[in-house]
Design a protein around this motif. Structure first.
Motif, PDB file in Angstrom:
ATOM      1  N   ASN A  68      55.444 -43.430 -10.791  1.00  7.14           N
ATOM      2  CA  ASN A  68      56.330 -43.596 -12.152  1.00  7.14           C
ATOM      3  C   ASN A  68      57.470 -42.948 -11.321  1.00  7.14           C
ATOM      4  O   ASN A  68      58.383 -44.139 -11.753  1.00  7.14           O
ATOM      5  CB  ASN A  68      56.259 -42.504 -13.220  1.00  7.14           C
ATOM      6  CG  ASN A  68      55.016 -42.946 -14.170  1.00  7.14           C
ATOM      7  OD1 ASN A  68      55.014 -44.215 -14.492  1.00  7.14           O
ATOM      8  ND2 ASN A  68      54.942 -42.523 -15.086  1.00  7.14           N
ATOM      9  N   ILE A  69      58.240 -42.425 -10.494  1.00  7.51           N
ATOM     10  CA  ILE A  69      59.264 -41.773 -10.018  1.00  7.51           C
ATOM     11  C   ILE A  69      59.151 -43.508  -8.500  1.00  7.51           C
ATOM     12  O   ILE A  69      61.030 -43.912  -9.508  1.00  7.51           O
ATOM     13  CB  ILE A  69      59.106 -40.824  -9.251  1.00  7.51           C
ATOM     14  CG1 ILE A  69      59.444 -39.506  -9.557  1.00  7.51           C
ATOM     15  CG2 ILE A  69      60.503 -40.438  -7.966  1.00  7.51           C
ATOM     16  CD1 ILE A  69      58.252 -38.160  -8.591  1.00  7.51           C
ATOM     17  N   GLY A  70      59.058 -44.035  -8.310  1.00  8.42           N
ATOM     18  CA  GLY A  70      59.067 -45.159  -7.620  1.00  8.42           C
ATOM     19  C   GLY A  70      59.526 -46.269  -8.857  1.00  8.42           C
ATOM     20  O   GLY A  70      60.395 -47.408  -8.342  1.00  8.42           O
ATOM     21  N   ILE A  71      58.373 -46.571  -9.601  1.00  5.22           N
ATOM     22  CA  ILE A  71      58.519 -47.254 -10.886  1.00  5.22           C
ATOM     23  C   ILE A  71      60.144 -47.605 -11.488  1.00  5.22           C
ATOM     24  O   ILE A  71      60.923 -48.323 -11.673  1.00  5.22           O
ATOM     25  CB  ILE A  71      58.076 -47.354 -11.711  1.00  5.22           C
ATOM     26  CG1 ILE A  71      56.572 -48.072 -10.661  1.00  5.22           C
ATOM     27  CG2 ILE A  71      57.791 -48.695 -13.087  1.00  5.22           C
ATOM     28  CD1 ILE A  71      56.509 -49.824 -10.150  1.00  5.22           C
ATOM     29  N   ASN A  72      60.214 -46.309 -11.862  1.00  5.83           N
ATOM     30  CA  ASN A  72      61.345 -46.448 -12.687  1.00  5.83           C
ATOM     31  C   ASN A  72      62.880 -46.414 -11.526  1.00  5.83           C
ATOM     32  O   ASN A  72      63.576 -47.167 -12.438  1.00  5.83           O
ATOM     33  CB  ASN A  72      61.681 -44.854 -13.068  1.00  5.83           C
ATOM     34  CG  ASN A  72      60.767 -44.010 -14.516  1.00  5.83           C
ATOM     35  OD1 ASN A  72      60.063 -45.260 -14.908  1.00  5.83           O
ATOM     36  ND2 ASN A  72      59.947 -43.307 -14.514  1.00  5.83           N
ATOM     37  N   TYR A  73      62.467 -46.279 -10.035  1.00  6.88           N
ATOM     38  CA  TYR A  73      63.804 -46.004  -9.582  1.00  6.88           C
ATOM     39  C   TYR A  73      63.401 -48.266  -9.694  1.00  6.88           C
ATOM     40  O   TYR A  73      64.792 -48.954  -9.292  1.00  6.88           O
ATOM     41  CB  TYR A  73      63.603 -45.874  -8.192  1.00  6.88           C
ATOM     42  CG  TYR A  73      64.864 -46.024  -7.250  1.00  6.88           C
ATOM     43  CD1 TYR A  73      65.661 -45.675  -7.177  1.00  6.88           C
ATOM     44  CD2 TYR A  73      64.952 -46.373  -6.772  1.00  6.88           C
ATOM     45  CE1 TYR A  73      66.833 -46.182  -6.800  1.00  6.88           C
ATOM     46  CE2 TYR A  73      65.330 -47.492  -5.090  1.00  6.88           C
ATOM     47  CZ  TYR A  73      66.928 -47.097  -5.554  1.00  6.88           C
ATOM     48  OH  TYR A  73      67.862 -47.076  -4.639  1.00  6.88           O
ATOM     49  N   LEU A  74      62.605 -48.806  -9.411  1.00  7.96           N
ATOM     50  CA  LEU A  74      63.190 -50.060  -9.435  1.00  7.96           C
ATOM     51  C   LEU A  74      63.532 -50.819 -10.546  1.00  7.96           C
ATOM     52  O   LEU A  74      64.191 -51.927 -10.289  1.00  7.96           O
ATOM     53  CB  LEU A  74      61.032 -50.555  -9.185  1.00  7.96           C
ATOM     54  CG  LEU A  74      60.361 -50.634  -7.884  1.00  7.96           C
ATOM     55  CD1 LEU A  74      59.160 -50.593  -7.871  1.00  7.96           C
ATOM     56  CD2 LEU A  74      61.748 -51.192  -6.699  1.00  7.96           C
ATOM     57  N   TYR A  75      62.996 -50.276 -11.603  1.00  2.00           N
ATOM     58  CA  TYR A  75      63.500 -50.949 -12.713  1.00  2.00           C
ATOM     59  C   TYR A  75      65.201 -50.489 -12.824  1.00  2.00           C
ATOM     60  O   TYR A  75      65.937 -50.636 -13.832  1.00  2.00           O
ATOM     61  CB  TYR A  75      62.931 -50.114 -13.680  1.00  2.00           C
ATOM     62  CG  TYR A  75      61.844 -50.652 -14.799  1.00  2.00           C
ATOM     63  CD1 TYR A  75      62.153 -51.967 -15.235  1.00  2.00           C
ATOM     64  CD2 TYR A  75      60.594 -50.538 -14.293  1.00  2.00           C
ATOM     65  CE1 TYR A  75      60.194 -52.800 -15.782  1.00  2.00           C
ATOM     66  CE2 TYR A  75      59.150 -51.138 -14.669  1.00  2.00           C
ATOM     67  CZ  TYR A  75      59.063 -52.853 -14.774  1.00  2.00           C
ATOM     68  OH  TYR A  75      58.596 -53.721 -15.436  1.00  2.00           O
ATOM     69  N   THR A  76      65.532 -49.597 -12.815  1.00  2.00           N
ATOM     70  CA  THR A  76      67.058 -48.586 -13.147  1.00  2.00           C
ATOM     71  C   THR A  76      67.955 -48.169 -12.052  1.00  2.00           C
ATOM     72  O   THR A  76      68.966 -48.036 -12.184  1.00  2.00           O
ATOM     73  CB  THR A  76      66.450 -46.740 -14.072  1.00  2.00           C
ATOM     74  OG1 THR A  76      66.282 -46.124 -13.084  1.00  2.00           O
ATOM     75  CG2 THR A  76      66.284 -47.354 -15.220  1.00  2.00           C
ATOM     76  N   GLY A  77      66.843 -48.281 -10.801  1.00  2.00           N
ATOM     77  CA  GLY A  77      67.443 -48.118  -9.388  1.00  2.00           C
ATOM     78  C   GLY A  77      68.296 -46.036  -9.470  1.00  2.00           C
ATOM     79  O   GLY A  77      69.508 -45.920  -8.820  1.00  2.00           O
ATOM     80  N   GLN A  78      67.705 -45.484 -10.325  1.00  5.30           N
ATOM     81  CA  GLN A  78      68.149 -44.006 -10.578  1.00  5.30           C
ATOM     82  C   GLN A  78      66.426 -43.392 -10.405  1.00  5.30           C
ATOM     83  O   GLN A  78      65.483 -43.897 -10.538  1.00  5.30           O
ATOM     84  CB  GLN A  78      68.535 -43.938 -11.678  1.00  5.30           C
ATOM     85  CG  GLN A  78      69.790 -44.386 -12.141  1.00  5.30           C
ATOM     86  CD  GLN A  78      70.237 -44.166 -13.664  1.00  5.30           C
ATOM     87  OE1 GLN A  78      69.929 -43.330 -14.581  1.00  5.30           O
ATOM     88  NE2 GLN A  78      71.883 -44.513 -13.998  1.00  5.30           N
ATOM     89  N   VAL A  79      67.209 -42.388  -9.781  1.00  8.74           N
ATOM     90  CA  VAL A  79      65.448 -41.733  -9.436  1.00  8.74           C
ATOM     91  C   VAL A  79      65.239 -40.513 -10.610  1.00  8.74           C
ATOM     92  O   VAL A  79      66.018 -39.880 -11.581  1.00  8.74           O
ATOM     93  CB  VAL A  79      65.851 -40.280  -8.947  1.00  8.74           C
ATOM     94  CG1 VAL A  79      64.092 -39.177  -8.723  1.00  8.74           C
ATOM     95  CG2 VAL A  79      65.454 -41.276  -6.899  1.00  8.74           C
ATOM     96  N   THR A  80      64.173 -41.101 -11.772  1.00  6.52           N
ATOM     97  CA  THR A  80      64.103 -40.379 -13.036  1.00  6.52           C
ATOM     98  C   THR A  80      62.374 -39.696 -12.828  1.00  6.52           C
ATOM     99  O   THR A  80      61.513 -39.974 -12.135  1.00  6.52           O
ATOM    100  CB  THR A  80      64.209 -41.205 -14.361  1.00  6.52           C
ATOM    101  OG1 THR A  80      65.458 -42.101 -14.134  1.00  6.52           O
ATOM    102  CG2 THR A  80      63.823 -40.725 -15.784  1.00  6.52           C
ATOM    103  N   LEU A  81      62.933 -38.208 -12.468  1.00 11.59           N
ATOM    104  CA  LEU A  81      61.295 -37.602 -13.403  1.00 11.59           C
ATOM    105  C   LEU A  81      60.318 -37.403 -13.945  1.00 11.59           C
ATOM    106  O   LEU A  81      59.525 -37.628 -14.350  1.00 11.59           O
ATOM    107  CB  LEU A  81      61.533 -35.935 -12.617  1.00 11.59           C
ATOM    108  CG  LEU A  81      62.372 -36.004 -11.418  1.00 11.59           C
ATOM    109  CD1 LEU A  81      62.827 -34.296 -10.899  1.00 11.59           C
ATOM    110  CD2 LEU A  81      61.476 -36.516 -10.308  1.00 11.59           C
ATOM    111  N   PHE A  82      61.167 -36.975 -14.637  1.00  7.05           N
ATOM    112  CA  PHE A  82      60.574 -37.200 -16.980  1.00  7.05           C
ATOM    113  C   PHE A  82      61.074 -37.842 -17.646  1.00  7.05           C
ATOM    114  O   PHE A  82      62.591 -37.616 -17.458  1.00  7.05           O
ATOM    115  CB  PHE A  82      59.521 -36.309 -16.833  1.00  7.05           C
ATOM    116  CG  PHE A  82      58.784 -35.496 -17.616  1.00  7.05           C
ATOM    117  CD1 PHE A  82      57.424 -36.377 -17.090  1.00  7.05           C
ATOM    118  CD2 PHE A  82      59.158 -35.133 -19.195  1.00  7.05           C
ATOM    119  CE1 PHE A  82      56.118 -35.814 -17.939  1.00  7.05           C
ATOM    120  CE2 PHE A  82      57.627 -34.889 -19.205  1.00  7.05           C
ATOM    121  CZ  PHE A  82      56.486 -35.242 -18.490  1.00  7.05           C
ATOM    122  N   SER A  83      60.589 -38.620 -18.694  1.00  4.74           N
ATOM    123  CA  SER A  83      61.347 -38.159 -19.763  1.00  4.74           C
ATOM    124  C   SER A  83      60.136 -37.997 -21.008  1.00  4.74           C
ATOM    125  O   SER A  83      59.312 -37.913 -20.919  1.00  4.74           O
ATOM    126  CB  SER A  83      61.191 -40.400 -20.107  1.00  4.74           C
ATOM    127  OG  SER A  83      60.564 -41.346 -20.149  1.00  4.74           O
TER     128      SER A  83
END
Length: 190
Positions: A68-83
């Motif tokens: 998810n960290i990698g996928i979230n980065y691909l979508y947002t360009g930011q490292v997101t650990l948890f939502s």
């Protein structure tokens, strides 16, 4: 079963899960394949095959978290650990692992039933209107609208769980038939 055989079995299971989860990065490029990922099949598979139940829950959720960290980065360009929504998603996949623990006899019907049940529960839970702020009204009408709008995602999830489930379950069952060290204690006793 000797410890080295159990470690080999677990290593094979983990490598299969990592290989399947890597497909998330392939489907990312094709938006029409949204929710066509192996995550549901991986959770069901882990619930069925890990003899240590804590591993069946921890490993797929941990691998999902990392991917998810990698996928979230691909979508947002930011490292997101948890939502906050991840809590709902991970809970649904933990429920899928739980469903997988009930698959005692691996066959097409049982795996398909587990796949459809887990996908429908995921759809019913993650599309509750209050999870989307004010996007949907917080009543039965809003819930039905949310569920209706999510039907393409449900279709993709059912299809992906069936396809990836066939690959994971079928692949491991074929490997167990060829390599007895991949069988668990119960299977060796038969």
């Amino acid at each position: 079963m000797p410890a080295y055989n159990m470690n080999t079995r677990n290593t094979v299971l983990i490598l299969m899960i990592i290989g399947a989860i890597a497909m998330r990065f392939v489907t990312f490029e094709f938006q029409q394949l949204s929710n066509f990922t192996p995550v549901g099949a991986v959770a069901l598979f882990a619930g069925t095959y890990f003899t240590d139940k804590w591993k069946s829950f921890l490993l797929p959720l941990l691998i999902l978290f990392v991917s998810n960290i990698g996928i979230n980065y691909l979508y947002t360009g930011q490292v997101t650990l948890f939502s906050w929504f991840d809590l709902v998603t991970y809970s649904c996949f933990a429920l899928t692992v739980f469903i997988g623990t009930f698959i005692k006899k691996v066959n097409v019907l049982n795996v398909l039933a587990g796949s459809v049940l887990s996908a429908v529960l995921f759809w019913l839970i993650t599309d509750m209107p209050f999870l989307y702020g004010n996007f949907y009204t917080h009543d039965m009408s809003g819930y039905i609208t949310s569920l209706t709008n999510a039907l393409p995602f449900l279709r993709n999830m059912i299809m992906s769980d069936a396809i990836f489930g066939l690959l994971l379950y079928g692949g491991f069952e074929l490997a167990k038939n060829k390599y007895t060290f991949l069988r668990n204690k119960h299977e060796l006793a038969m």
